[in-house]
Design an enzyme around this catalytic site. Structure first.
Site, mmCIF file in Angstrom:
data_model
loop_
_atom_site.group_PDB
_atom_site.id
_atom_site.type_symbol
_atom_site.label_atom_id
_atom_site.label_comp_id
_atom_site.label_asym_id
_atom_site.label_seq_id
_atom_site.Cartn_x
_atom_site.Cartn_y
_atom_site.Cartn_z
ATOM 1 N N LYS A 177 -6.472 5.880 -11.513
ATOM 2 C CA LYS A 177 -5.187 5.368 -12.009
ATOM 3 C C LYS A 177 -5.417 4.167 -12.929
ATOM 4 O O LYS A 177 -4.729 3.982 -13.923
ATOM 5 C CB LYS A 177 -4.341 4.991 -10.792
ATOM 6 N N ASP A 178 -6.395 3.329 -12.566
ATOM 7 C CA ASP A 178 -6.749 2.170 -13.385
ATOM 8 C C ASP A 178 -8.069 2.488 -14.103
ATOM 9 O O ASP A 178 -9.121 1.930 -13.787
ATOM 10 C CB ASP A 178 -6.861 0.930 -12.492
ATOM 11 N N ARG A 193 3.940 -1.057 -8.053
ATOM 12 C CA ARG A 193 5.031 -1.504 -8.934
ATOM 13 C C ARG A 193 6.215 -0.532 -8.938
ATOM 14 O O ARG A 193 7.307 -0.917 -9.334
ATOM 15 C CB ARG A 193 4.520 -1.714 -10.355
ATOM 16 N N SER A 229 2.147 3.815 -7.411
ATOM 17 C CA SER A 229 1.807 2.446 -7.788
ATOM 18 C C SER A 229 2.682 1.497 -6.984
ATOM 19 O O SER A 229 3.854 1.803 -6.718
ATOM 20 C CB SER A 229 2.076 2.241 -9.285
ATOM 21 N N GLY A 251 -1.815 6.505 -2.331
ATOM 22 C CA GLY A 251 -2.933 6.435 -3.287
ATOM 23 C C GLY A 251 -4.021 5.509 -2.764
ATOM 24 O O GLY A 251 -5.215 5.845 -2.777
ATOM 25 N N HIS A 252 -3.621 4.335 -2.290
ATOM 26 C CA HIS A 252 -4.601 3.413 -1.697
ATOM 27 C C HIS A 252 -5.270 4.077 -0.486
ATOM 28 O O HIS A 252 -6.484 3.977 -0.301
ATOM 29 C CB HIS A 252 -3.911 2.142 -1.188
ATOM 30 N N LEU A 259 0.817 -1.225 0.000
ATOM 31 C CA LEU A 259 0.000 0.000 0.000
ATOM 32 C C LEU A 259 0.846 1.269 0.000
ATOM 33 O O LEU A 259 1.949 1.295 0.543
ATOM 34 C CB LEU A 259 -0.929 -0.003 1.216
HETATM 35 P P1 AMP Z 1 -4.086 -2.251 -6.553
HETATM 36 O O1 AMP Z 1 -3.602 -2.621 -5.190
HETATM 37 O O2 AMP Z 1 -3.008 -1.765 -7.466
HETATM 38 O O3 AMP Z 1 -4.985 -3.301 -7.147
HETATM 39 O O4 AMP Z 1 -5.001 -0.966 -6.352
HETATM 40 C C1 AMP Z 1 -6.097 -0.981 -5.480
HETATM 41 C C2 AMP Z 1 -6.941 0.244 -5.723
HETATM 42 O O5 AMP Z 1 -6.158 1.414 -5.491
HETATM 43 C C3 AMP Z 1 -7.422 0.330 -7.184
HETATM 44 O O6 AMP Z 1 -8.757 0.793 -7.200
HETATM 45 C C4 AMP Z 1 -6.476 1.335 -7.773
HETATM 46 O O7 AMP Z 1 -7.016 2.032 -8.883
HETATM 47 C C5 AMP Z 1 -6.248 2.271 -6.601
HETATM 48 N N1 AMP Z 1 -5.007 3.017 -6.794
HETATM 49 C C6 AMP Z 1 -3.805 2.506 -7.149
HETATM 50 N N2 AMP Z 1 -2.905 3.494 -7.297
HETATM 51 C C7 AMP Z 1 -3.561 4.661 -7.042
HETATM 52 C C8 AMP Z 1 -3.178 6.035 -7.039
HETATM 53 N N3 AMP Z 1 -1.948 6.416 -7.337
HETATM 54 N N4 AMP Z 1 -4.110 6.953 -6.718
HETATM 55 C C9 AMP Z 1 -5.390 6.574 -6.419
HETATM 56 N N5 AMP Z 1 -5.805 5.295 -6.399
HETATM 57 C C10 AMP Z 1 -4.911 4.344 -6.710
#
Ligand code: AMP
Length: 283
Positions: free
Chosen positions: A151-152, A189, A187, A36-37, A33
């Site tokens: 972001k996605d 990543r 991200s 953003g999360h 995390l």
């Molecule tokens: P993930 O863990 O990458 O699957 O992301 C979980 C949630 O967090 C998804 O809805 C993503 O779109 C959101 N997310 C990821 N990166 C960001 C970011 N930089 N800003 C806002 N939300 C994000």
């Protein structure tokens, strides 16, 4: 924060009307995390009475096995961040909990055109995996509001389609992309980037902003080619730079000056694939 590893325990805890008639917000994640999360959790905290998060690295959405293997895991720090952000409940299932019957005969979702372009095209099967896991998680948590990140961008559209297809009683809330000070979209990543690639990575946002500045009605091809060549000159391996209809994601070659547009990029630095996007017009 209460933590559950098994769906049945989560369900039985949630079945006791923990919201007292109010709203349950849900933020699904794959962990590692970052702020953003947490911005999604904070919004959920503001508008909901109970906030649930999940951390599950979903194997069915990885079309590249080495990407799955190398996906960062930082569970202790994640738990700390979620606790500080005021998460009430964390669902931390294992693969056998989410897919008790295995992953070989999971449902197929009719995502139509959305699955044929951009991420759908470059990551075959990815959005089927996303729908499979989100559908199961929504069934386990049964939230009123589902928080996801712009972001996605395409993933948000896919989930909106899933909600419509299955008539799920949940409202999708899309939150803006949180960025580092240099413009790089946060991200999980990004942790995998070495120092030299980390220094190059913000160029994606710079190219997206450059597209926004240079946008004029007429042909969009030169602008997209400009984006590709800028990134390639910086050492990126580009999957796509696309200017698309913001509502359908149809990639466009010309613009009438009024259709809502979004620019989307997917590009590799070394083995790390980064995606980002920028809405070019209006909201
Ligand atoms: P993930 O863990 O990458 O699957 O992301 C979980 C949630 O967090 C998804 O809805 C993503 O779109 C959101 N997310 C990821 N990166 C960001 C970011 N930089 N800003 C806002 N939300 C994000």
């Amino acid at each position: 924060m209460v933590i559950f590893k098994h769906t049945a325990d989560l369900r039985s805890w949630l079945s006791e009307d923990r919201t007292r008639g109010g709203k349950l917000g849900f933020v699904p994640t794959m962990g590692a995390l970052h702020p953003g999360h947490i911005s999604l959790v904070e919004e959920a905290r503001k508008v909901c009475d109970l906030v649930a998060c999940s951390i599950f690295v979903n194997p069915t959405q990885f079309n590249n096995p080495s990407d799955l293997e190398k996906y960062p895991v930082t569970i202790e720090s994640d738990i700390g961040m979620l606790t500080r952000a005021g998460t009430d409940v964390l669902f931390l299932p294992g693969v056998a909990d989410i897919y008790p019957g295995g992953t070989s005969s999971l449902p197929h979702y009719d995502l139509g055109f959305l699955e044929t372009v951009l991420e759908g095209k470059y990551r075959p099967g990815h959005f089927q995996g996303v729908c499979q896991v989100v559908h199961l998680l929504l069934d386990a948590v049964r939230p009123d509001l589902l928080f996801m990140g712009q972001k996605d961008y395409q993933q948000c559209m896919v989930i909106a389609r899933l909600i419509e297809l299955k008539q799920l009683p949940v409202k999708l809330v899309v939150m803006p992309t949180l960025r580092e000070a240099d413009g790089l979209a946060m991200s999980s990543r990004n942790m995998r980037l070495g120092p030299a690639d980390r220094a190059l990575a913000p160029r994606i946002h710079r190219v997206l902003s450059g597209i926004k500045e240079r946008l004029r009605p007429g042909s969009l091809l030169e602008l997209q080619n400009w984006g590709v060549s800028e990134l390639e000159a910086d050492g990126f391996r580009v999957d796509y730079v696309s200017i698309s209809d913001a509502r359908t994601l149809e990639p466009l070659e010309t613009w009438d000056g009024s259709r809502p547009l979004v620019a989307l990029v997917a590009a590799f630095l070394g083995e790390v694939r980064l995606i980002d996007n920028l809405v070019l017009t209006g909201e």
